[in-house]
Design an enzyme around this catalytic site. Structure first.
Site, mmCIF file in Angstrom:
data_model
loop_
_atom_site.group_PDB
_atom_site.id
_atom_site.type_symbol
_atom_site.label_atom_id
_atom_site.label_comp_id
_atom_site.label_asym_id
_atom_site.label_seq_id
_atom_site.Cartn_x
_atom_site.Cartn_y
_atom_site.Cartn_z
ATOM 1 N N SER A 220 82.108 26.939 39.400
ATOM 2 C CA SER A 220 83.432 26.941 40.050
ATOM 3 C C SER A 220 83.280 27.573 41.428
ATOM 4 C CB SER A 220 84.414 27.764 39.227
ATOM 5 O OG SER A 220 85.585 28.020 39.968
ATOM 6 N N GLY B 121 82.882 19.758 25.988
ATOM 7 C CA GLY B 121 84.298 19.814 26.388
ATOM 8 C C GLY B 121 84.749 18.471 26.932
ATOM 9 N N ASN C 98 79.994 21.465 30.551
ATOM 10 C CA ASN C 98 81.318 21.435 31.178
ATOM 11 C C ASN C 98 82.336 22.315 30.459
ATOM 12 O OD1 ASN C 98 83.735 19.981 32.600
ATOM 13 N ND2 ASN C 98 84.087 19.700 30.410
ATOM 14 N N ILE D 83 91.250 21.575 40.637
ATOM 15 C CA ILE D 83 91.289 20.218 40.078
ATOM 16 C C ILE D 83 92.494 20.106 39.137
ATOM 17 C CG2 ILE D 83 89.932 18.461 38.854
ATOM 18 C CD1 ILE D 83 88.545 19.614 41.432
ATOM 19 N N LYS E 14 81.094 32.321 35.909
ATOM 20 C CA LYS E 14 80.735 31.144 36.717
ATOM 21 C C LYS E 14 79.610 31.463 37.715
ATOM 22 C CE LYS E 14 83.452 28.101 34.854
ATOM 23 N NZ LYS E 14 82.931 26.903 34.203
ATOM 24 N N TYR F 175 86.192 35.512 34.710
ATOM 25 C CA TYR F 175 85.877 34.089 34.940
ATOM 26 C C TYR F 175 84.853 33.963 36.075
ATOM 27 C CZ TYR F 175 86.812 29.103 35.893
ATOM 28 O OH TYR F 175 86.700 27.749 36.086
ATOM 29 N N ARG G 249 88.957 16.165 27.043
ATOM 30 C CA ARG G 249 90.057 16.135 28.025
ATOM 31 C C ARG G 249 89.575 16.672 29.383
ATOM 32 N NH1 ARG G 249 92.936 21.330 27.827
ATOM 33 N NH2 ARG G 249 91.934 22.659 26.258
ATOM 34 N N ALA H 279 82.659 36.165 37.069
ATOM 35 C CA ALA H 279 81.348 36.651 36.609
ATOM 36 C C ALA H 279 80.645 35.576 35.775
ATOM 37 C CB ALA H 279 81.516 37.931 35.792
ATOM 38 N N ASP I 21 81.714 24.218 18.407
ATOM 39 C CA ASP I 21 82.082 25.407 19.185
ATOM 40 C C ASP I 21 80.808 25.874 19.885
ATOM 41 O OD1 ASP I 21 82.729 27.867 20.189
ATOM 42 O OD2 ASP I 21 83.605 28.630 18.329
HETATM 43 P P1 NDP Z 1 90.363 21.988 30.380
HETATM 44 O O1 NDP Z 1 90.985 23.265 29.926
HETATM 45 O O2 NDP Z 1 91.227 20.820 30.709
HETATM 46 O O3 NDP Z 1 89.278 21.507 29.285
HETATM 47 C C1 NDP Z 1 88.292 22.411 28.849
HETATM 48 C C2 NDP Z 1 87.491 21.745 27.777
HETATM 49 O O4 NDP Z 1 86.514 22.667 27.279
HETATM 50 C C3 NDP Z 1 88.361 21.340 26.591
HETATM 51 O O5 NDP Z 1 87.943 20.084 26.158
HETATM 52 C C4 NDP Z 1 88.061 22.429 25.579
HETATM 53 O O6 NDP Z 1 88.204 22.055 24.230
HETATM 54 C C5 NDP Z 1 86.599 22.691 25.849
HETATM 55 N N1 NDP Z 1 86.178 23.972 25.289
HETATM 56 C C6 NDP Z 1 86.671 25.209 25.553
HETATM 57 N N2 NDP Z 1 86.044 26.126 24.799
HETATM 58 C C7 NDP Z 1 85.117 25.458 24.051
HETATM 59 C C8 NDP Z 1 84.159 25.858 23.066
HETATM 60 N N3 NDP Z 1 84.019 27.141 22.706
HETATM 61 N N4 NDP Z 1 83.406 24.900 22.499
HETATM 62 C C9 NDP Z 1 83.542 23.590 22.840
HETATM 63 N N5 NDP Z 1 84.441 23.145 23.762
HETATM 64 C C10 NDP Z 1 85.219 24.083 24.345
HETATM 65 O O7 NDP Z 1 89.445 22.381 31.600
HETATM 66 P P2 NDP Z 1 88.962 21.545 32.867
HETATM 67 O O8 NDP Z 1 88.699 20.152 32.493
HETATM 68 O O9 NDP Z 1 89.876 21.853 33.968
HETATM 69 O O10 NDP Z 1 87.602 22.317 33.178
HETATM 70 C C11 NDP Z 1 86.321 21.837 32.797
HETATM 71 C C12 NDP Z 1 85.291 22.767 33.396
HETATM 72 O O11 NDP Z 1 85.461 22.797 34.821
HETATM 73 C C13 NDP Z 1 85.409 24.211 32.923
HETATM 74 O O12 NDP Z 1 84.127 24.770 32.775
HETATM 75 C C14 NDP Z 1 86.137 24.891 34.059
HETATM 76 O O13 NDP Z 1 85.872 26.264 34.133
HETATM 77 C C15 NDP Z 1 85.580 24.138 35.243
HETATM 78 N N6 NDP Z 1 86.412 24.205 36.439
HETATM 79 C C16 NDP Z 1 87.693 23.696 36.432
HETATM 80 C C17 NDP Z 1 88.479 23.776 37.571
HETATM 81 C C18 NDP Z 1 89.870 23.245 37.631
HETATM 82 O O14 NDP Z 1 90.525 23.427 38.677
HETATM 83 N N7 NDP Z 1 90.379 22.573 36.610
HETATM 84 C C19 NDP Z 1 87.961 24.413 38.787
HETATM 85 C C20 NDP Z 1 86.612 24.914 38.678
HETATM 86 C C21 NDP Z 1 85.882 24.800 37.548
HETATM 87 P P3 NDP Z 1 89.638 21.978 23.484
HETATM 88 O O15 NDP Z 1 90.316 20.770 24.052
HETATM 89 O O16 NDP Z 1 89.234 21.791 22.079
HETATM 90 O O17 NDP Z 1 90.324 23.242 23.798
#
Ligand code: NDP
Length: 242
Positions: free
Chosen positions: A138, A10, A86, A184, A155, A151, A13, A153, A59
């Site tokens: 998280s 991931g 991530n 974040i 995490k 979510y 972004r 469960a 994926d």
């Molecule tokens: P974003 O939604 O900004 O980015 C999530 C990333 O994960 C994207 O690049 C997305 O890809 C990728 N992704 C999702 N599903 C898949 C998949 N099946 N295969 C490959 N890639 C995938 O999230 P954040 O940057 O905010 O979050 C990153 C991590 O941090 C996550 O695990 C989230 O749960 C955790 N987190 C975030 C918090 C927050 O406040 N933001 C707080 C606590 C934890 P695509 O761009 O292609 O959709």
């Protein structure tokens, strides 16, 4: 440049992108994977600064794609030292309204995806007798959150998984730790209403939301030599929210 290779899932972004850029800055060869977003931007940024990067479309809920991804990284860079699990999704819904599909999608992406990536990455790490697994959980996995039972469960599952892996592979030179971000500023939290943010900021002692870079710094530390004697831990990076 150093020899070590880091994979950030991931990584196109949000938090993943900040982690990828931080690892590149620290001299790692960086592999990033993503689902729909293209990794081109982050890969180009790393190459522009003289680093080495590989962008892959994967994926993480598909075990075959995950295996192919790890094979591609080994073919390109010859090793894999750090895995940052991530990639994740968050869906908000009250318990009675969570469909089977929504529940499974959340668990499959956040928890099963972490399992698939770790299972595939552990083989090269075992061969090297060295590895760092860093899982993005998280604070919701630690304390729960109304409207996010699926979510939470997933995490919390990541935390149990991390602790088990830490025990299973400590003797093989592999550490496993989790980072539990608070709120974040990324696309994931961009939809939260202003009023909600106001309440959240009131409950955060540091009185600001976190940045992706706040998380990237701690992940980089956990991958560094300074963290060699840390395993099985969950580090909350949440401005004091917990
Ligand atoms: P974003 O939604 O900004 O980015 C999530 C990333 O994960 C994207 O690049 C997305 O890809 C990728 N992704 C999702 N599903 C898949 C998949 N099946 N295969 C490959 N890639 C995938 O999230 P954040 O940057 O905010 O979050 C990153 C991590 O941090 C996550 O695990 C989230 O749960 C955790 N987190 C975030 C918090 C927050 O406040 N933001 C707080 C606590 C934890 P695509 O761009 O292609 O959709």
């Amino acid at each position: 440049m150093r020899d070590e290779v880091a994979l950030i899932t991931g990584g196109a972004r949000g938090i993943g992108k900040a982690i990828a850029l931080r690892f590149a800055q620290e001299g790692y060869k960086v592999a990033v994977c993503d689902l729909a977003s293209k990794c081109d931007d982050v890969v180009q940024k790393i190459k522009d600064k003289g680093g080495q990067a590989l962008g892959l479309s994967c994926d993480i809920t598909d075990p075959l794609m995950v295996k192919e991804m790890i094979d591609q990284i080994i073919a390109a860079f010859g090793r894999l030292d750090v895995l940052v699990n991530n990639a994740g999704i968050a869906q908000d819904n009250l318990l009675p309204r969570i469909s089977d599909e929504e529940w499974l999608q959340t668990i499959n992406t956040n928890l099963t995806g972490t399992f698939y990536c770790t299972r595939a990455a552990i083989r090269p790490m075992l061969k090297q007798k060295k590895g760092r697994i860093i899982n993005i959980s998280s604070v919701v996995g630690l304390r729960g959150n109304a409207g996010q039972s699926h979510y939470a469960a997933s995490k919390a599952g990541i935390i149990g998984f991390t602790k088990a892996i830490a025990r299973e592979y400590g003797s093989r030179g592999i550490t496993a730790n989790a980072v539990a971000p608070g709120y974040i500023q990324t696309d994931m939290t961009a939809h939260l209403p202003k009023e909600y943010w106001k309440d959240i900021l009131n409950s955060i002692p540091l009185k600001r939301p976190g940045t992706p870079e706040d998380i990237a710094g701690v992940v980089a530390f956990l991958a560094s030599a300074d963290a060699a004697y840390i395993t099985g831990q969950v580090i909350a990076v949440d401005g004091g929210l917990m």
